[in-house]
Design an enzyme around this catalytic site. Structure first.
Site, PDB file in Angstrom:
ATOM      1  N   THR A  84       0.875  -1.190   0.000  1.00  0.00           N
ATOM      2  CA  THR A  84       0.000   0.000   0.000  1.00  0.00           C
ATOM      3  C   THR A  84       0.906   1.232   0.000  1.00  0.00           C
ATOM      4  OG1 THR A  84      -0.118  -0.113   2.429  1.00  0.00           O
ATOM      5  CG2 THR A  84      -1.934  -1.105   1.209  1.00  0.00           C
ATOM      6  N   GLU A 149       0.087  -5.877  11.409  1.00  0.00           N
ATOM      7  CA  GLU A 149       1.375  -6.434  11.843  1.00  0.00           C
ATOM      8  C   GLU A 149       2.216  -5.327  12.470  1.00  0.00           C
ATOM      9  OE1 GLU A 149       4.373  -5.511  10.340  1.00  0.00           O
ATOM     10  OE2 GLU A 149       3.486  -4.241   8.792  1.00  0.00           O
ATOM     11  N   ASN A 206       2.653   3.498  14.841  1.00  0.00           N
ATOM     12  CA  ASN A 206       3.792   3.977  14.043  1.00  0.00           C
ATOM     13  C   ASN A 206       3.985   5.482  14.201  1.00  0.00           C
ATOM     14  OD1 ASN A 206       4.558   1.499  13.191  1.00  0.00           O
ATOM     15  ND2 ASN A 206       3.868   1.695  11.094  1.00  0.00           N
ATOM     16  N   LEU A 248      14.373   5.910  21.728  1.00  0.00           N
ATOM     17  CA  LEU A 248      14.884   7.220  22.142  1.00  0.00           C
ATOM     18  C   LEU A 248      16.330   7.364  21.687  1.00  0.00           C
ATOM     19  CD1 LEU A 248      13.348   7.582  25.724  1.00  0.00           C
ATOM     20  CD2 LEU A 248      12.697   8.816  23.654  1.00  0.00           C
ATOM     21  N   ALA A 250      18.804   9.052  19.387  1.00  0.00           N
ATOM     22  CA  ALA A 250      18.922  10.193  18.468  1.00  0.00           C
ATOM     23  C   ALA A 250      19.819   9.815  17.300  1.00  0.00           C
ATOM     24  CB  ALA A 250      19.501  11.383  19.211  1.00  0.00           C
ATOM     25  N   CYS A 258       7.898   1.744   6.427  1.00  0.00           N
ATOM     26  CA  CYS A 258       6.656   1.999   7.182  1.00  0.00           C
ATOM     27  C   CYS A 258       6.498   3.441   7.657  1.00  0.00           C
ATOM     28  CB  CYS A 258       6.583   1.067   8.383  1.00  0.00           C
ATOM     29  SG  CYS A 258       6.216  -0.608   7.904  1.00  0.00           S
ATOM     30  N   LYS A 261       5.911   6.430   5.056  1.00  0.00           N
ATOM     31  CA  LYS A 261       4.659   6.326   4.280  1.00  0.00           C
ATOM     32  C   LYS A 261       3.428   6.342   5.200  1.00  0.00           C
ATOM     33  CE  LYS A 261       3.631   1.485   3.375  1.00  0.00           C
ATOM     34  NZ  LYS A 261       2.405   1.256   4.095  1.00  0.00           N
ATOM     35  N   LYS A 318      18.447   1.092   8.229  1.00  0.00           N
ATOM     36  CA  LYS A 318      18.865   0.823   9.609  1.00  0.00           C
ATOM     37  C   LYS A 318      19.724  -0.433   9.575  1.00  0.00           C
ATOM     38  CE  LYS A 318      15.133  -2.238  10.984  1.00  0.00           C
ATOM     39  NZ  LYS A 318      14.135  -2.621  11.960  1.00  0.00           N
ATOM     40  N   ARG A 325      14.688   1.348   1.371  1.00  0.00           N
ATOM     41  CA  ARG A 325      13.569   2.257   1.127  1.00  0.00           C
ATOM     42  C   ARG A 325      13.583   3.415   2.133  1.00  0.00           C
ATOM     43  NH1 ARG A 325       8.781  -2.010   0.805  1.00  0.00           N
ATOM     44  NH2 ARG A 325      10.217  -3.162   2.128  1.00  0.00           N
TER      45      ARG A 325
HETATM   46  C1  UDX Z   1       8.655  -0.237  12.010  1.00  0.00           C
HETATM   47  C2  UDX Z   1       7.862  -0.580  13.289  1.00  0.00           C
HETATM   48  O1  UDX Z   1       8.786  -0.698  14.384  1.00  0.00           O
HETATM   49  C3  UDX Z   1       7.062  -1.859  13.109  1.00  0.00           C
HETATM   50  O2  UDX Z   1       6.302  -2.115  14.272  1.00  0.00           O
HETATM   51  C4  UDX Z   1       6.166  -1.679  11.906  1.00  0.00           C
HETATM   52  O3  UDX Z   1       5.386  -2.815  11.679  1.00  0.00           O
HETATM   53  C5  UDX Z   1       6.976  -1.344  10.674  1.00  0.00           C
HETATM   54  O4  UDX Z   1       7.760  -0.167  10.924  1.00  0.00           O
HETATM   55  P1  UDX Z   1      10.925  -1.014  10.863  1.00  0.00           P
HETATM   56  O5  UDX Z   1      10.592  -0.028   9.779  1.00  0.00           O
HETATM   57  O6  UDX Z   1      11.412  -2.351  10.496  1.00  0.00           O
HETATM   58  O7  UDX Z   1       9.630  -1.235  11.804  1.00  0.00           O
HETATM   59  O8  UDX Z   1      12.069  -0.342  11.721  1.00  0.00           O
HETATM   60  P2  UDX Z   1      12.280   0.198  13.207  1.00  0.00           P
HETATM   61  O9  UDX Z   1      13.228  -0.686  13.887  1.00  0.00           O
HETATM   62  O10 UDX Z   1      11.017   0.487  13.881  1.00  0.00           O
HETATM   63  O11 UDX Z   1      13.042   1.572  12.867  1.00  0.00           O
HETATM   64  C6  UDX Z   1      12.425   2.559  12.040  1.00  0.00           C
HETATM   65  C7  UDX Z   1      13.371   3.707  11.778  1.00  0.00           C
HETATM   66  O12 UDX Z   1      13.558   4.485  12.947  1.00  0.00           O
HETATM   67  C8  UDX Z   1      14.776   3.271  11.345  1.00  0.00           C
HETATM   68  O13 UDX Z   1      15.231   4.154  10.327  1.00  0.00           O
HETATM   69  C9  UDX Z   1      15.605   3.424  12.594  1.00  0.00           C
HETATM   70  O14 UDX Z   1      16.959   3.659  12.336  1.00  0.00           O
HETATM   71  C10 UDX Z   1      14.942   4.645  13.239  1.00  0.00           C
HETATM   72  N1  UDX Z   1      15.084   4.695  14.706  1.00  0.00           N
HETATM   73  C11 UDX Z   1      14.500   3.735  15.477  1.00  0.00           C
HETATM   74  C12 UDX Z   1      15.769   5.756  15.290  1.00  0.00           C
HETATM   75  O15 UDX Z   1      16.306   6.654  14.617  1.00  0.00           O
HETATM   76  N2  UDX Z   1      15.843   5.820  16.667  1.00  0.00           N
HETATM   77  C13 UDX Z   1      15.259   4.879  17.455  1.00  0.00           C
HETATM   78  O16 UDX Z   1      15.362   5.021  18.699  1.00  0.00           O
HETATM   79  C14 UDX Z   1      14.576   3.806  16.853  1.00  0.00           C
END
Ligand code: UDX
Length: 440
Positions: A84, A149, A206, A248, A250, A258, A261, A318, A325
């Site tokens: 989506t 999910e 999210n 948390l 930085a 996710c 979008k 990450k 993406r």
């Molecule tokens: C996320 C949600 O966690 C998940 O529940 C949902 O279903 C899909 O989106 P994901 O995109 O795999 O999962 O990554 P996540 O580990 O949540 O990190 C998202 C982004 O935030 C990454 O770019 C990560 O580097 C950043 N991040 C995360 C931070 O900059 N600081 C943080 O403390 C945590």
């Protein structure tokens, strides 16, 4: 139980393999022939720890097919796991959902429970029911449920089998019974709500997590100017159970398939219902500025970027994934190149996807070695926090770089230790690092 899944993308595959490991029989429909061939040969088209192993372990329990009719006949329960993606105006493109359900309704003549697993805007379940009336005339046979999910890439299978909660959004007792039975073996709180609530829980989760990240990033900026340390501030507030210690960290901001979008779609949907979600607009704006901030930092450190060689560790959005993406690395690298720097990038898993995503980009070279990428570089920029980077031999790093300059956008090293080892070490919101000392 028998379960059909439409879409062998990230969510569909993890859901299918996860359900198979719980003992269910699965039929996954996928249109992309190349993906199908790989899957039928036991190869996962995506990198996700443990996925390929489980795929092979449970191969007797999973059928892969391009035949939707076969999948419809296979099971009463059909999970929608198609993409989506965001459209230019921020709204979610639901055409893949529409295509799938129209085909289902044209071919159905008995009870089906259609489960939204993909992230869809609130009240999409009503539109699906409406399509059932239009295309099959048998909406009395159809239940639509929302079962979002919460999988994190890199930890998706663990998250599937050990969720913090399972959200079941249903309108009938039959749908509730089927979904509770499906997840019977998973020991987690199960919250049964209306579909509109379940759809909203996903976006709210999210958006809240993204808000936490933008919040701590602003605190990092504050710390940089005042001499406080954002890592310690995060620790200090994280002990408060009402705040929690996670999310948390930085850095250079969030990316991935996710958060960017879903935030856009949430803001768009709220607006359609007459609500100006200004708070989330600010979260997005702060996030967008992170790459600019890191770019300015690099420019301030190196002064002139023309023909400078910059090494980048981390191309995925990450650590722990090959997904690029909305990766902050893409925007940062493009900006460095626009300013006529030469960028050399390394990532343990994401090099191929990165190259595919950016196409030919003059000034960028991918290097398949953690240390080689540093040779003769004017600085190293760390963009993700892979364990491999944390464990790197810093003497070797220093030897390879032309100048011992590290700009660390994920705070993976201890500033005092780095300065002692002879680096100029710039990071995010930490006392003791070179940016605070030099007021950069
Ligand atoms: C996320 C949600 O966690 C998940 O529940 C949902 O279903 C899909 O989106 P994901 O995109 O795999 O999962 O990554 P996540 O580990 O949540 O990190 C998202 C982004 O935030 C990454 O770019 C990560 O580097 C950043 N991040 C995360 C931070 O900059 N600081 C943080 O403390 C945590």
């Amino acid at each position: 139980m028998k379960v059909s899944i439409v879409g062998a993308g990230y969510v569909g595959l993890v859901t299918g393999v996860g359900l198979a490991s719980l003992g269910h029989d699965i039929c996954i429909v996928e249109k992309d022939e190349r993906k199908l061939e790989k899957l039928n040969n036991g190869i996962s088209p995506i990198f996700e720890p443990g996925l390929e192993e489980l795929l092979n372990k449970y191969k007797e329990k999973i059928i892969f097919t391009n035949n939707l009719k076969k999948a419809i006949a296979f099971s009463e329960i059909i999970f929608l796991c198609v993409g989506t993606p965001a459209q230019d105006d921020g709204s979610a493109d639901l055409s893949q959902i529409e295509d799938a359900v129209i085909q289902i309704f044209r071919n159905v003549n008995s009870y089906k429970l259609i489960v939204e697993k993909s992230t869809v805007p609130v009240n999409t379940h009503k539109l699906i029911k409406w399509l059932a009336n239009r295309y099959g005339g048998k909406s009395e046979f159809i239940d639509v449920a929302s079962n979002p999910e919460f999988l994190r890439e890199g930890k998706a299978l663990y998250d599937f089998l050990n969720p913090d909660r399972i959200i079941i959004g249903v309108e009938t007792e039959k749908a509730k019974k089927l979904l509770l039975e499906l997840y019977e073996k998973i020991d987690a709180p199960k919250l049964v709500v209306k579909p509109a609530t379940a759809e909203t829980i996903k976006y709210t989760a999210n958006a809240f997590l993204a808000m936490k990240i933008s919040f701590i990033n602003m605190i990092a900026d504050f710390c940089e100017k005042t001499g406080a340390d954002v890592e310690e501030v995060a620790l200090g507030i994280g002990f408060d159970k009402r705040i929690g210690k996670d999310f948390l960290k930085a850095g250079i901001g969030y990316g991935g398939s996710c958060f960017p979008k879903d935030l856009k779609a949430f803001i768009y949907t709220a607006n359609e219902y007459g609500i100006d979600f200004s708070l989330l607009k600010e979260v997005e704006k702060i996030n967008c500025n992170r790459v600019e901030k890191v770019f300015r930092m690099i420019k301030n450190v190196l002064w002139n970027l023309v023909h400078k060689k910059i090494a980048v560790w981390g191309l995925a959005f990450k650590a722990g994934t090959d997904d690029v993406r909305y990766s902050p690395a893409i925007r940062l690298i493009k900006k460095l190149i626009e300013n006529r720097a030469y960028v050399y990038g390394y990532d343990p898993k994401a090099i191929d996807n990165f190259k595919r995503s950016i196409g030919f980009l003059e000034g960028f070279s991918a290097v398949d070695d953690l240390y080689e990428v540093l040779d003769d570089a004017d600085a190293l920029v760390i963009v993700t926090d892979w364990q491999e980077f944390k464990e790197a031999d810093l003497e070797e790093v220093k030897k390879r770089l032309k100048l011992p300059i590290i700009i660390d956008t994920r705070n993976i090293f201890d500033p005092d230790n780095m300065l002692k080892q002879g680096f100029e070490y710039y990071c995010i919101g930490r006392s003791g690092c070179s940016n605070v000392q030099k007021n950069i």
